[in-house]
Structures are given as structure tokens and as C-alpha cells.
Design a protein around this motif. Structure first.
Motif, short mmCIF file in Angstrom:
data_model
loop_
_atom_site.label_atom_id
_atom_site.label_comp_id
_atom_site.label_asym_id
_atom_site.label_seq_id
_atom_site.Cartn_x
_atom_site.Cartn_y
_atom_site.Cartn_z
N SER A 284 0.79 -1.22 0.00
CA SER A 284 0.00 0.00 0.00
C SER A 284 0.82 1.28 0.00
N ASN A 285 2.11 1.21 0.40
CA ASN A 285 2.83 2.46 0.62
C ASN A 285 4.34 2.23 0.61
N VAL A 286 5.07 3.35 0.50
CA VAL A 286 6.52 3.36 0.61
C VAL A 286 6.90 4.46 1.60
N LEU A 287 7.74 4.13 2.58
CA LEU A 287 8.16 5.11 3.57
C LEU A 287 9.68 5.17 3.64
N LEU A 288 10.21 6.39 3.74
CA LEU A 288 11.63 6.59 3.97
C LEU A 288 11.81 6.99 5.44
N LEU A 289 12.59 6.22 6.17
CA LEU A 289 12.74 6.45 7.60
C LEU A 289 14.02 7.20 7.93
N LYS A 290 13.91 8.05 8.95
CA LYS A 290 15.06 8.71 9.55
C LYS A 290 15.31 8.06 10.91
N PRO A 291 16.52 8.18 11.46
CA PRO A 291 16.80 7.58 12.77
C PRO A 291 15.79 8.04 13.83
N GLY A 292 15.32 7.08 14.62
CA GLY A 292 14.32 7.37 15.66
C GLY A 292 12.90 7.20 15.18
N GLU A 293 12.73 6.84 13.89
CA GLU A 293 11.39 6.61 13.35
C GLU A 293 11.17 5.11 13.10
N GLN A 294 9.91 4.75 13.01
CA GLN A 294 9.58 3.36 12.70
C GLN A 294 8.40 3.30 11.74
N ALA A 295 8.43 2.27 10.90
CA ALA A 295 7.33 2.00 9.97
C ALA A 295 6.51 0.85 10.55
N VAL A 296 5.22 1.08 10.74
CA VAL A 296 4.33 0.08 11.32
C VAL A 296 3.35 -0.40 10.26
N LEU A 297 3.43 -1.67 9.91
CA LEU A 297 2.54 -2.25 8.91
C LEU A 297 1.43 -3.02 9.62
N ASN A 298 0.20 -2.57 9.44
CA ASN A 298 -0.96 -3.25 10.00
C ASN A 298 -1.31 -4.43 9.09
N GLN A 303 -2.07 -1.42 5.81
CA GLN A 303 -1.75 -0.01 5.86
C GLN A 303 -0.39 0.19 6.55
N LEU A 304 0.45 1.02 5.94
CA LEU A 304 1.79 1.29 6.46
C LEU A 304 1.85 2.74 6.92
#
Length: 392
Positions: A284-298, A303-304
């Protein structure tokens, strides 16, 4: 003769010199209900040796405590009134009389149950460094029993187990042109392991985790497959990105430190970035993470979304701890299941509605974890073998 024995046991108990065997015998005498009359006489006799003192409790609190105490066994109702008139005249006597009124047996049984549960819990130790390696040729190696040092199990590939339990791969030069074989490392429930992949990437595997990877990364991308939870410190290769696949998403990096929680029995898959940069891709999505962030996939709706990460909690398992911060009981007990290799069932408890926080070392037996969870969550935990029942 039996009455004399009862009197003797009463005295030994009253002066706190009864052995465990004598205590058990005395409790059985009381619980039988055959000595209520003699018990009342003995209480009167011993009561006379004490000087009255003012009770430190309010009348309402006295009544509340007394109702709990004297209702411990219905057979004692006949002497309840007699004792009630005297019980709070002296708080010192109260403690002794309370024990002698069958409350002793009541609490004796509770303590015996707690000791039994404590003993059962002590048999459930924490997880340890253990895993098995399945080589591309099908050979299975139990890594926790593998001797330290370098050994060759596949042609062109040498595996070294260090003193601290880490597994390191070395691919010989003459094997560079050969096709890579796929290796698999599996940690069981109650196990964890650390491996250094052929490119120098370090991976820490949590309990009940499977990692599949090539014994030599020769393609344009260094690709691995993960089920479970792992922490990666990826060796930097500018033109060969490192990719972690789960069954629902793909995480691509160049050189970074990150954690992926991708257990099949969870409702989410969570990628947390500590250092560097990663790209997380789902259907469903593409995320670019920075340090201290998280991607949560339901996993229920694919949904991401992106959240700020609590790095202390996320990295607790790798650092040898459990850290719970407003975490629901269902999630907490899943971690307990995996680390202590137990099966948890809930009885008349909605585990998702109970939130708790706390800290405890993963090096402790399960009894220590239970002692922390029970009062915070206001629950009771029963241990039968490796079955853990959570109830109100």
C-alpha cells in the motif's frame, strides 16, 4: 492422647517453634473441626498471659479484617463470637489468635500454593544462546553445541564460532565464481543467536526467528528473508544495497542499524531505524525512515504508517531486558511465551484491555517476571508445567 498432641502442637505454633512437619500436622487438626472446643480453651489460657493494649486499627478496619480472617473456614463459626470479644483487646494476641482460628490453615494453604508455584516457576529458566543452521547442502548443525573455532561444512565456505557465541562466515577466493547456496538459521522459542553474514553484516536473532541468506552475496542486491525479530548492523556497500524481505514487506538499506519485528502471530510488522536510512515498501505504501522513526505495517488492512520510536523499548530484547511501557498484556505475554518457551492461555481476562509498564532482566527465571506482572496488571498467574494460565 490426641488432645495432648493438639495442645503440644498449639504451644509450639504459638511460640513459633513448630517444625514444618509439626505445622502441617497442626493445620490438619484445625481443619478437621474436631478440636474447636479445645482450641477455644487454649486461646483463653494463653490470652490470659497478655496485658491489654489499645488496637491501632479503626473499628471498621477491625471488622473488615476479622471477617476475612474468621470466614476462612465455616467450621469455626461457633467460636467466632467468643474470640471477637477479645481479639482486638491486644494486637499482639490478635496475630497469634488469628493464626490459631483456622486462618493459619487458610494462609498455610495459600503459602503452600505460592511455594508450589514458585517451585514450578523456578523450573522455567530464561532463554539462552541456541539455534540451528541448515546449510545449502541440507546438513543441519546445532550451533549451541558447536565447538569454538573454524570449521568447514560446505565447499568454499568456512564457519567460525567465537568464544562469545557469534557465528562468522568466510568465503574462500576460489568459490567466488560458484553459485551461492542458501543457508538458514533458526532460533527456537527460548533461544537467541548472533551471526556475522558473509558481507560482514551483523545480525542478532530474537527467539522463534528464522533468517535465510546466501553464503556469499554475489548479486546486485544482498537479500535475506526474515520471519520473527532481528536487529541488523549492515556493512556498507555503496553499489550493493541490503534488502530484508518479510512475508508482507521489503526493507532496503545501504548501510544502517535497524530492528525488524515480523512475527507471524502479531497484528503488525514494525521496522525501527536507529542509524542511517532505510526504505520500507508494502503493497500500500513506501516510507523513507530517519533515525528514531519506525514503519508500522498493519497486517489486517496492509496499511503502512510512520511513528516516532521508543528506542529503549525496541532494543530492550537485544540488551537483555524486558521493558514494557503502556503495553497491553497480550503483547507482553507473547514475549514471555517466546523467551521462556511456554504456552500462555487467558481465562476470563481480556489481555488487550490491560496496560502495564515495567522493567526486568531477561536473564531472570520466569518467577521474577510473574512477580512484576501480577500486581501491576491485577491478575493471577498459574503455572502447570510449561502452561501458563492468566486469570483474575
Amino acid at each position: 492422647m490426641t488432645e495432648d498432641r493438639f495442645s503440644y502442637l498449639f504451644e509450639q505454633h504459638f511460640i513459633k517453634k513448630a517444625s514444618n512437619a509439626e505445622m502441617e500436622e497442626f493445620m490438619h487438626f484445625i481443619d478437621s473441626g474436631n478440636f474447636d472446643g479445645q482450641l477455644e480453651v487454649l486461646i483463653d489460657q494463653y490470652y490470659g498471659n497478655f496485658k491489654p493494649q489499645q488496637s491501632p486499627f479503626s473499628l471498621a478496619l477491625e471488622n473488615k479484617i476479622l471477617n476475612v480472617v474468621l470466614n476462612a473456614r465455616p467450621a469455626l463459626k461457633e467460636i467466632k463470637v467468643v474470640v471477637r470479644k477479645k481479639l482486638w483487646a491486644n494486637i499482639s494476641v490478635a496475630a497469634s489468635i488469628v493464626l490459631c482460628l483456622g486462618t493459619a490453615f487458610y494462609f498455610y494453604k495459600i503459602n503452600a500454593y505460592k511455594k508450589e508455584q514458585e517451585l514450578a516457576a523456578n523450573f522455567i529458566g530464561p532463554g539462552a544462546s541456541k539455534a540451528r543452521l541448515v546449510l545449502g547442502n541440507g546438513k543441519v548443525i546445532l550451533l549451541d553445541t558447536l565447538k569454538n573455532g573454524m570449521q568447514a561444512f560446505e565447499e568454499g565456505v568456512e564457519v567460525t564460532k567465537t568464544k562469545d557465541g557469534q557465528l562468522i562466515y568466510n568465503v574462500s577466493a576460489q568459490d567466488k565464481g560458484e553459485k551461492s547456496a542458501i543457508n538458514t538459521i533458526e532460533t527456537p522459542r527460548g533461544g537467541q543467536f548472533q551471526v556475522s553474514l558473509p558481507d560482514g553484516t551483523k545480525v542478532w536473532l530474537n527467539a522463534a526467528t528464522t533468517l535465510k541468506y546466501a553464503n556469499a552475496f554475489k548479486d546486485k542486491r544482498r537479500e535475506v528473508m526474515l520471519s520473527g525479530e532481528a536487529y541488523f548492523e549492515v556493512a556498507h556497500r555503496e553499489n550493493q544495497p541490503f534488502v530484508v524481505h518479510t512475508d508482507k514487506q521489503e526493507v532496503e538499506v545501504l548501510g544502517t542499524h535497524f530492528n525488524i519485528n515480523a512475527y507471524n502471530d502479531e497484528e503488525t510488522q514494525v521496522t525501527t531505524l536507529l542509524e542511517g536510512r532505510v526504505k520500507t515498501t508494502s503493497k500500500s505504501n513506501v516510507l523513507l525512515l530517519k533515525p528514531g522513526e519506525q514503519a508500522v505495517l498493519n497486517l489486517n488492512n496492509n496499511q503502512l504508517k510512520m511513528n516516532n520510536a521508543d528506542l529503549e523499548s525496541i532494543m530492550a530484547w537485544k540488551n537483555g531486558d524486558f521493558i514494557f511501557k503502556d503495553e497491553d498484556l497480550a503483547s507482553v505475554m507473547k514475549k514471555v511465551e517466546r523467551w521462556y518457551d511456554v504456552d500462555v492461555v487467558f481465562q476470563d481476562v481480556d489481555p488487550k484491555s490491560i496496560k502495564l509498564g515495567g522493567w526486568v532482566s531477561r536473564g531472570k527465571n520466569i518467577s521474577t517476571v510473574i512477580k512484576i506482572i501480577e500486581p501491576i496488571a491485577d491478575i493471577h498467574i498459574k503455572i502447570e508445567g510449561r502452561r501458563i494460565t492468566v486469570m483474575k
